[in-house]
Design a protein around this motif. Structure first.
Motif, PDB file in Angstrom:
ATOM      1  N   GLY A 188      -1.205  10.908  -7.060  1.00 37.51           N
ATOM      2  CA  GLY A 188      -0.663  10.045  -5.949  1.00 37.51           C
ATOM      3  C   GLY A 188       0.669  10.512  -5.499  1.00 37.51           C
ATOM      4  N   PHE A 189       0.730  10.525  -3.981  1.00 36.50           N
ATOM      5  CA  PHE A 189       2.239  10.931  -3.302  1.00 36.50           C
ATOM      6  C   PHE A 189       2.689   9.567  -2.514  1.00 36.50           C
ATOM      7  N   LEU A 190       3.667   9.407  -2.939  1.00 38.58           N
ATOM      8  CA  LEU A 190       4.362   8.106  -2.261  1.00 38.58           C
ATOM      9  C   LEU A 190       4.536   7.983  -0.804  1.00 38.58           C
ATOM     10  N   TRP A 191       5.092   9.137  -0.226  1.00 38.47           N
ATOM     11  CA  TRP A 191       5.075   9.017   1.191  1.00 38.47           C
ATOM     12  C   TRP A 191       3.953   9.522   1.866  1.00 38.47           C
ATOM     13  N   ASN A 192       2.911  10.549   1.208  1.00 38.99           N
ATOM     14  CA  ASN A 192       1.760  10.600   1.862  1.00 38.99           C
ATOM     15  C   ASN A 192       0.726   9.477   2.042  1.00 38.99           C
ATOM     16  N   VAL A 193       0.900   8.502   1.088  1.00 35.83           N
ATOM     17  CA  VAL A 193      -0.020   7.447   1.207  1.00 35.83           C
ATOM     18  C   VAL A 193       0.276   6.609   2.225  1.00 35.83           C
ATOM     19  N   GLY A 194       1.491   6.320   2.557  1.00 34.24           N
ATOM     20  CA  GLY A 194       2.078   5.566   3.768  1.00 34.24           C
ATOM     21  C   GLY A 194       1.498   6.126   5.094  1.00 34.24           C
ATOM     22  N   PHE A 195       0.964   7.324   5.080  1.00 39.43           N
ATOM     23  CA  PHE A 195       0.437   7.658   6.238  1.00 39.43           C
ATOM     24  C   PHE A 195      -1.049   7.656   6.355  1.00 39.43           C
ATOM     25  N   ASP A 196      -1.790   7.835   5.160  1.00 39.10           N
ATOM     26  CA  ASP A 196      -2.930   7.688   5.154  1.00 39.10           C
ATOM     27  C   ASP A 196      -3.694   6.351   5.443  1.00 39.10           C
ATOM     28  N   LEU A 197      -2.634   5.347   5.087  1.00 38.85           N
ATOM     29  CA  LEU A 197      -3.167   3.814   5.397  1.00 38.85           C
ATOM     30  C   LEU A 197      -3.242   3.698   6.689  1.00 38.85           C
ATOM     31  N   HIS A 198      -2.835   4.202   7.631  1.00 40.67           N
ATOM     32  CA  HIS A 198      -2.916   3.973   9.116  1.00 40.67           C
ATOM     33  C   HIS A 198      -4.345   4.199   9.305  1.00 40.67           C
ATOM     34  N   LEU A 199      -4.923   5.351   8.796  1.00 46.27           N
ATOM     35  CA  LEU A 199      -6.581   5.525   9.193  1.00 46.27           C
ATOM     36  C   LEU A 199      -7.249   4.486   8.377  1.00 46.27           C
ATOM     37  N   ILE A 200      -7.069   4.230   7.018  1.00 46.09           N
ATOM     38  CA  ILE A 200      -7.811   3.443   6.199  1.00 46.09           C
ATOM     39  C   ILE A 200      -7.853   2.034   6.662  1.00 46.09           C
ATOM     40  N   THR A 201      -6.760   1.445   7.043  1.00 44.25           N
ATOM     41  CA  THR A 201      -6.738   0.239   7.548  1.00 44.25           C
ATOM     42  C   THR A 201      -7.695  -0.097   8.823  1.00 44.25           C
ATOM     43  N   LEU A 202      -7.794   0.840   9.547  1.00 45.67           N
ATOM     44  CA  LEU A 202      -8.772   0.640  10.641  1.00 45.67           C
ATOM     45  C   LEU A 202     -10.076   0.626  10.308  1.00 45.67           C
ATOM     46  N   TRP A 203     -10.558   1.153   8.995  1.00 42.95           N
ATOM     47  CA  TRP A 203     -11.807   1.192   8.592  1.00 42.95           C
ATOM     48  C   TRP A 203     -11.861  -0.078   7.407  1.00 42.95           C
ATOM     49  N   ASP A 204     -11.225  -0.341   6.852  1.00 44.57           N
ATOM     50  CA  ASP A 204     -11.178  -1.678   5.997  1.00 44.57           C
ATOM     51  C   ASP A 204      -9.789  -1.899   5.580  1.00 44.57           C
ATOM     52  N   ALA A 205      -9.249  -3.111   6.050  1.00 46.98           N
ATOM     53  CA  ALA A 205      -7.817  -3.424   5.488  1.00 46.98           C
ATOM     54  C   ALA A 205      -7.725  -3.878   4.632  1.00 46.98           C
ATOM     55  N   LYS A 206      -8.866  -4.333   3.568  1.00 48.11           N
ATOM     56  CA  LYS A 206      -8.911  -4.893   2.194  1.00 48.11           C
ATOM     57  C   LYS A 206      -8.651  -3.746   1.247  1.00 48.11           C
ATOM     58  N   ILE A 207      -8.838  -2.508   1.518  1.00 51.94           N
ATOM     59  CA  ILE A 207      -8.662  -1.288   0.769  1.00 51.94           C
ATOM     60  C   ILE A 207      -7.305  -1.059   0.842  1.00 51.94           C
ATOM     61  N   SER A 208      -6.662  -1.105   1.879  1.00 51.33           N
ATOM     62  CA  SER A 208      -5.354  -0.708   2.065  1.00 51.33           C
ATOM     63  C   SER A 208      -4.683  -1.690   1.212  1.00 51.33           C
ATOM     64  N   GLU A 209      -4.726  -2.972   1.442  1.00 52.54           N
ATOM     65  CA  GLU A 209      -4.173  -4.108   0.684  1.00 52.54           C
ATOM     66  C   GLU A 209      -4.180  -3.836  -0.719  1.00 52.54           C
ATOM     67  N   ASP A 210      -5.215  -3.330  -1.144  1.00 53.12           N
ATOM     68  CA  ASP A 210      -5.487  -2.761  -2.793  1.00 53.12           C
ATOM     69  C   ASP A 210      -4.614  -1.817  -3.097  1.00 53.12           C
ATOM     70  N   ILE A 211      -4.716  -0.849  -2.190  1.00 54.08           N
ATOM     71  CA  ILE A 211      -3.942   0.514  -2.482  1.00 54.08           C
ATOM     72  C   ILE A 211      -2.329   0.333  -2.344  1.00 54.08           C
ATOM     73  N   ILE A 212      -1.915  -0.666  -1.676  1.00 51.47           N
ATOM     74  CA  ILE A 212      -0.506  -1.025  -1.383  1.00 51.47           C
ATOM     75  C   ILE A 212       0.003  -1.740  -2.781  1.00 51.47           C
ATOM     76  N   ALA A 213      -1.068  -2.563  -3.104  1.00 50.26           N
ATOM     77  CA  ALA A 213      -0.512  -3.420  -4.187  1.00 50.26           C
ATOM     78  C   ALA A 213      -0.507  -2.668  -5.546  1.00 50.26           C
ATOM     79  N   HIS A 214      -1.331  -1.757  -5.735  1.00 58.33           N
ATOM     80  CA  HIS A 214      -1.242  -0.648  -6.627  1.00 58.33           C
ATOM     81  C   HIS A 214      -0.125   0.099  -6.832  1.00 58.33           C
ATOM     82  N   TRP A 215       0.363   0.805  -5.590  1.00 63.24           N
ATOM     83  CA  TRP A 215       1.846   1.246  -5.645  1.00 63.24           C
ATOM     84  C   TRP A 215       3.008   0.285  -5.752  1.00 63.24           C
ATOM     85  N   LEU A 216       3.068  -0.878  -5.318  1.00 67.81           N
ATOM     86  CA  LEU A 216       4.044  -1.734  -5.572  1.00 67.81           C
ATOM     87  C   LEU A 216       4.168  -2.325  -7.326  1.00 67.81           C
ATOM     88  N   ASP A 217       3.124  -2.323  -7.833  1.00 71.45           N
ATOM     89  CA  ASP A 217       3.157  -2.640  -9.184  1.00 71.45           C
ATOM     90  C   ASP A 217       3.712  -1.604  -9.943  1.00 71.45           C
TER      91      ASP A 217
END
Length: 427
Positions: free
Chosen positions: A43-72
């Motif tokens: 995992g790369f902290l600044w990379n994932v912030g970009f990836d989520l722009h596409l993942i959110t459009l597919w399934d925003a719940k997946i983005s929420e899970d990814i964000i929560a894991h990083w903030l943990d």
């Protein structure tokens, strides 16, 4: 990109700036997108912030899970290790020099940008925002304190090696733009334009979240007002001699790597404090993160320079460093090819295109100019990525600025997959 989403378990190796001892972080899980399964299975902290722009459009719940894991992964001070090397597979793919994560080293808080994108594209997000807001606050405060510059509202990336003898310009790994030319002689008086813009954006996101969930936003409104004030930005980063926004620091262009007799850096003239005067991705951050006022004459100058083919413009996208720079396509060491010194990177082009789209939509004297450049640049980027994909079967880490050829790691369906957002005009 969905196929790159991975699950890791393990403990990072970390080191405090107050101790020479390397310790284990706590055992943690991480559910995250990664740049490339075969090349970068971590995992790369600044990379994932970009990836989520596409993942959110597919399934925003997946983005929420990814964000929560990083903030943990935030510690009590508010620090997040920028690379998550968890488990044997991840460790096997990392050079030993990058394994240990140091607690004074930051990374661009692109996750704030991803959360802003999530708010824009997901309904009923308030419950999630309430859960993550305290951790976002402590992360922001850590960045604000740990990366602060000498002058109020200035910032600089920690972690540059001022005693490096085998690097043309000491790397700035914390910024994500590893070998992008900064001040040749790292110093605590440096001012880094990109970091200041990241902080301006992040403070604005905190204002937005606080208002949505009924929290007091006044502290962040004051910070955001200061960091987005164009007159303050000018006073810290406008290089009037070169007509560009720039870093400030102790610098000389008169250097080279000597590799005939020995491998070390030769400095032929004394460095002096001043603006670095290098035009490239860093110069464009006030546009990319929409900091500039729409009627700012700086915007007109930036748009004009952006379209010049002898500077950054190519028919494949915006190159990372001006053709006129002393450091264009120069290797930073005798073993490391240039990365952010000419190549076309899709995450940066995504932000540039997003910025152009913004300024083409808001009223201002340069609206048509921004719109025309937006249309042309979007076409160039999309067509080249697809051409390379159909000819070679891959999406690449970066693209050559002279030929458009994909280069670097592949398959790289991390931020390069943002071509889909660009096609859909979803920024």
């Amino acid at each position: 990109m969905l196929g790159s989403i991975s699950y890791f378990y393990g403990a990072s190796q970390v080191q405090s700036e107050k101790s020479e001892e390397v310790l284990k972080y706590w055992q943690a899980t991480l559910y995250t997108s990664i740049p490339s399964r075969s090349k970068f299975p971590r995992g790369f902290l600044w990379n994932v912030g970009f990836d989520l722009h596409l993942i959110t459009l597919w399934d925003a719940k997946i983005s929420e899970d990814i964000i929560a894991h990083w903030l943990d992964l935030i510690n009590a001070e508010g620090w997040i290790p920028r690379e998550q090397i968890l488990g044997a597979e991840a460790e096997a793919k990392v050079s030993s020099q990058f394994v240990v994560q140091r607690n004074n080293i930051a990374n661009p808080p692109s996750l704030f940008l991803a959360i802003q994108h999530l708010i824009k594209n997901r309904q009923n997000v308030e419950v999630f925002l309430k859960k993550i807001f305290p951790r976002m606050e402590i992360w922001f405060k850590w960045l604000q304190v740990s990366q602060a510059g000498k002058i109020p509202t200035s910032f600089y990336w920690r972690g540059r090696n001022s005693s490096a003898e085998m690097e043309l310009i000491p790397y700035t790994f914390a910024s994500g733009l590893d070998d992008y030319p900064r001040a040749s002689h790292p110093d605590e008086n440096e001012r880094h334009l990109d970091l200041r813009c990241w902080m301006a954006m992040a403070s604005g996101v905190l204002v937005n979240i606080a208002k949505r969930i009924g929290e007091d936003s006044s502290t962040y409104e004051k910070i955001s007002k200061d960091l987005t004030a164009n007159n303050l930005l000018d006073s810290l980063h406008w290089d009037s001699r070169n007509g560009i926004f720039s870093d400030y620091g102790l610098h000389t262009d008169d250097i080279e790597i000597e590799s005939v007799i020995s491998i070390d850096r030769r400095v032929y003239s004394e460095p002096a404090f001043g603006y670095i005067g290098i035009f490239g991705y860093v110069s464009l951050y006030p546009l990319m993160l929409k900091i500039l006022d729409s009627d700012s004459p700086r915007l007109e100058k930036m748009l004009s320079d952006l379209r010049k083919e002898n500077l950054l413009w190519t028919k494949y996208g915006i190159r990372s460093l001006s053709l006129k720079s002393e450091f264009y396509n120069t290797p930073n060491t005798v073993t490391d090819p240039p990365h952010w010194r000419g190549g076309i990177w899709i995450n940066m082009n995504y932000l540039i295109i997003s910025g152009l789209h913004h300024y083409s939509q808001v009223p201002g004297p340069y609206q048509n100019q921004a719109s025309n450049i937006y249309t042309e640049l979007r076409k160039n980027v999309v067509e080249n990525i697809f051409k390379q994909y159909y000819e070679r079967g891959y999406v690449f880490e970066q693209y050559d600025d002279m030929t458009g050829t994909g280069r670097g790691s592949f398959p790289f369906t991390g931020w390069s997959a943002l071509v889909v957002n660009i096609m859909a005009e979803k920024y």
